[in-house]
Design a protein around this motif. Sequence first.
Motif, PDB file in Angstrom:
ATOM      1  N   THR A  58       4.362  -1.410  -9.491  1.00 45.24           N
ATOM      2  CA  THR A  58       5.435  -0.473  -9.172  1.00 45.24           C
ATOM      3  C   THR A  58       6.284  -0.991  -8.023  1.00 45.24           C
ATOM      4  OG1 THR A  58       4.129   1.410  -9.955  1.00 45.24           O
ATOM      5  CG2 THR A  58       5.941   1.898  -8.454  1.00 45.24           C
ATOM      6  N   CYS A  59       5.642  -1.563  -7.018  1.00 46.27           N
ATOM      7  CA  CYS A  59       6.366  -2.048  -5.839  1.00 46.27           C
ATOM      8  C   CYS A  59       6.962  -3.431  -6.038  1.00 46.27           C
ATOM      9  CB  CYS A  59       5.442  -2.068  -4.626  1.00 46.27           C
ATOM     10  SG  CYS A  59       4.948  -0.419  -4.097  1.00 46.27           S
ATOM     11  N   ASN A  60       6.546  -4.115  -7.107  1.00 49.05           N
ATOM     12  CA  ASN A  60       7.045  -5.448  -7.398  1.00 49.05           C
ATOM     13  C   ASN A  60       6.783  -6.415  -6.240  1.00 49.05           C
ATOM     14  OD1 ASN A  60       8.219  -7.359  -9.051  1.00 49.05           O
ATOM     15  ND2 ASN A  60      10.261  -7.021  -8.212  1.00 49.05           N
ATOM     16  N   GLN A  61       5.598  -6.285  -5.655  1.00 44.47           N
ATOM     17  CA  GLN A  61       5.172  -7.229  -4.627  1.00 44.47           C
ATOM     18  C   GLN A  61       3.648  -7.315  -4.634  1.00 44.47           C
ATOM     19  OE1 GLN A  61       5.806  -5.990  -0.487  1.00 44.47           O
ATOM     20  NE2 GLN A  61       6.750  -4.127  -1.261  1.00 44.47           N
ATOM     21  N   THR A  62       3.123  -8.403  -4.088  1.00 47.52           N
ATOM     22  CA  THR A  62       1.688  -8.659  -4.189  1.00 47.52           C
ATOM     23  C   THR A  62       0.878  -8.107  -3.026  1.00 47.52           C
ATOM     24  OG1 THR A  62       1.898 -10.791  -3.090  1.00 47.52           O
ATOM     25  CG2 THR A  62       2.057 -10.769  -5.511  1.00 47.52           C
ATOM     26  N   PHE A  63       1.496  -7.890  -1.881  1.00 48.14           N
ATOM     27  CA  PHE A  63       0.807  -7.432  -0.667  1.00 48.14           C
ATOM     28  C   PHE A  63      -0.280  -8.414  -0.233  1.00 48.14           C
ATOM     29  CE2 PHE A  63       2.299  -3.484  -2.697  1.00 48.14           C
ATOM     30  CZ  PHE A  63       3.071  -2.962  -1.676  1.00 48.14           C
ATOM     31  N   LEU A  64      -0.092  -9.699  -0.531  1.00 50.88           N
ATOM     32  CA  LEU A  64      -1.088 -10.704  -0.169  1.00 50.88           C
ATOM     33  C   LEU A  64      -0.951 -11.107   1.294  1.00 50.88           C
ATOM     34  CD1 LEU A  64      -1.190 -13.129  -3.237  1.00 50.88           C
ATOM     35  CD2 LEU A  64      -2.891 -11.435  -2.556  1.00 50.88           C
ATOM     36  N   VAL A  65      -2.078 -11.074   1.991  1.00 46.63           N
ATOM     37  CA  VAL A  65      -2.182 -11.577   3.357  1.00 46.63           C
ATOM     38  C   VAL A  65      -3.419 -12.458   3.373  1.00 46.63           C
ATOM     39  CG1 VAL A  65      -2.510 -10.989   5.787  1.00 46.63           C
ATOM     40  CG2 VAL A  65      -1.113  -9.501   4.332  1.00 46.63           C
ATOM     41  N   ASN A  66      -3.226 -13.755   3.604  1.00 45.67           N
ATOM     42  CA  ASN A  66      -4.338 -14.717   3.552  1.00 45.67           C
ATOM     43  C   ASN A  66      -5.108 -14.615   2.234  1.00 45.67           C
ATOM     44  OD1 ASN A  66      -3.711 -15.657   6.150  1.00 45.67           O
ATOM     45  ND2 ASN A  66      -4.922 -14.038   7.076  1.00 45.67           N
ATOM     46  N   ASP A  67      -4.379 -14.544   1.139  1.00 44.66           N
ATOM     47  CA  ASP A  67      -4.941 -14.477  -0.225  1.00 44.66           C
ATOM     48  C   ASP A  67      -5.766 -13.232  -0.504  1.00 44.66           C
ATOM     49  OD1 ASP A  67      -3.743 -16.882  -0.996  1.00 44.66           O
ATOM     50  OD2 ASP A  67      -5.415 -18.061  -0.195  1.00 44.66           O
ATOM     51  N   VAL A  68      -5.556 -12.172   0.281  1.00 44.03           N
ATOM     52  CA  VAL A  68      -6.248 -10.902   0.070  1.00 44.03           C
ATOM     53  C   VAL A  68      -5.188  -9.812  -0.048  1.00 44.03           C
ATOM     54  CG1 VAL A  68      -7.829  -9.214   1.083  1.00 44.03           C
ATOM     55  CG2 VAL A  68      -8.257 -11.652   1.392  1.00 44.03           C
ATOM     56  N   VAL A  69      -5.315  -8.948  -1.065  1.00 43.89           N
ATOM     57  CA  VAL A  69      -4.388  -7.823  -1.216  1.00 43.89           C
ATOM     58  C   VAL A  69      -4.641  -6.859  -0.061  1.00 43.89           C
ATOM     59  CG1 VAL A  69      -3.696  -5.875  -2.645  1.00 43.89           C
ATOM     60  CG2 VAL A  69      -4.268  -8.047  -3.717  1.00 43.89           C
ATOM     61  N   THR A  70      -3.627  -6.676   0.784  1.00 45.74           N
ATOM     62  CA  THR A  70      -3.728  -5.809   1.955  1.00 45.74           C
ATOM     63  C   THR A  70      -2.644  -4.756   1.860  1.00 45.74           C
ATOM     64  OG1 THR A  70      -4.532  -7.699   3.220  1.00 45.74           O
ATOM     65  CG2 THR A  70      -3.828  -5.778   4.468  1.00 45.74           C
ATOM     66  N   LEU A  71      -3.009  -3.560   1.449  1.00 41.52           N
ATOM     67  CA  LEU A  71      -2.046  -2.485   1.248  1.00 41.52           C
ATOM     68  C   LEU A  71      -1.772  -1.746   2.543  1.00 41.52           C
ATOM     69  CD1 LEU A  71      -3.501  -0.933  -2.027  1.00 41.52           C
ATOM     70  CD2 LEU A  71      -1.592  -2.517  -1.839  1.00 41.52           C
ATOM     71  N   PRO A  72      -0.500  -1.381   2.787  1.00 47.80           N
ATOM     72  CA  PRO A  72      -0.201  -0.523   3.930  1.00 47.80           C
ATOM     73  C   PRO A  72      -0.813   0.863   3.717  1.00 47.80           C
ATOM     74  CG  PRO A  72       1.786  -0.986   2.649  1.00 47.80           C
ATOM     75  CD  PRO A  72       0.677  -1.768   2.031  1.00 47.80           C
ATOM     76  N   PRO A  73      -1.008   1.622   4.782  1.00 51.49           N
ATOM     77  CA  PRO A  73      -1.671   2.931   4.664  1.00 51.49           C
ATOM     78  C   PRO A  73      -1.068   3.861   3.617  1.00 51.49           C
ATOM     79  CG  PRO A  73      -1.499   2.322   6.958  1.00 51.49           C
ATOM     80  CD  PRO A  73      -0.725   1.285   6.176  1.00 51.49           C
ATOM     81  N   ILE A  74       0.252   3.929   3.498  1.00 55.25           N
ATOM     82  CA  ILE A  74       0.850   4.841   2.511  1.00 55.25           C
ATOM     83  C   ILE A  74       0.503   4.390   1.100  1.00 55.25           C
ATOM     84  CG2 ILE A  74       3.098   3.691   2.404  1.00 55.25           C
ATOM     85  CD1 ILE A  74       2.497   7.482   2.226  1.00 55.25           C
ATOM     86  N   ALA A  75       0.432   3.084   0.868  1.00 49.18           N
ATOM     87  CA  ALA A  75       0.052   2.576  -0.446  1.00 49.18           C
ATOM     88  C   ALA A  75      -1.421   2.877  -0.719  1.00 49.18           C
ATOM     89  CB  ALA A  75       0.330   1.079  -0.539  1.00 49.18           C
ATOM     90  N   GLN A  76      -2.259   2.823   0.302  1.00 52.71           N
ATOM     91  CA  GLN A  76      -3.670   3.198   0.139  1.00 52.71           C
ATOM     92  C   GLN A  76      -3.780   4.672  -0.224  1.00 52.71           C
ATOM     93  OE1 GLN A  76      -6.089   2.011   3.477  1.00 52.71           O
ATOM     94  NE2 GLN A  76      -5.300  -0.078   3.426  1.00 52.71           N
TER      95      GLN A  76
END
Length: 119
Positions: free
Chosen positions: A37-55
């Motif tokens: 939906t967001c059209n982005q991976t949220f990758l930080v150091n090869d780990v999906v890291t979602l911001p709090p609102i996305a969580q």
Amino acid sequence: MTLEELKIRLDIPLEDTSRDAKLKLLLVDAIDFVVRTCNQTFLVNDVVTLPPIAQNVVAAFVRSELSGNDGVTSESIGGMSQSFESSDDRNAALTSKLRKVGLIRVRFTPFGGRRNGTY
């Protein structure tokens, strides 16, 4: 987002492992929904890291899936009636939440006579 974080957001005791297999699958589905939906991976150091609102959106998605009312918008039994949110309604509401906080990125697809990224 970890299974433990999801269980905390859903008020499921960490020691209750009776639904962990299902929760893990739903967590993958919910994260996929947010990423697509967001059209982005949220990758930080090869780990999906979602911001709090996305969580929060992931937890709402899973909560809705756990309710087991997929496709049912209302039901009436013995004079009592209930209304439920359909999965399409849920997805639209969650997408709206992601859009309001600016997490949805627009992907532009070139068309016409332009080539090789020259615009």
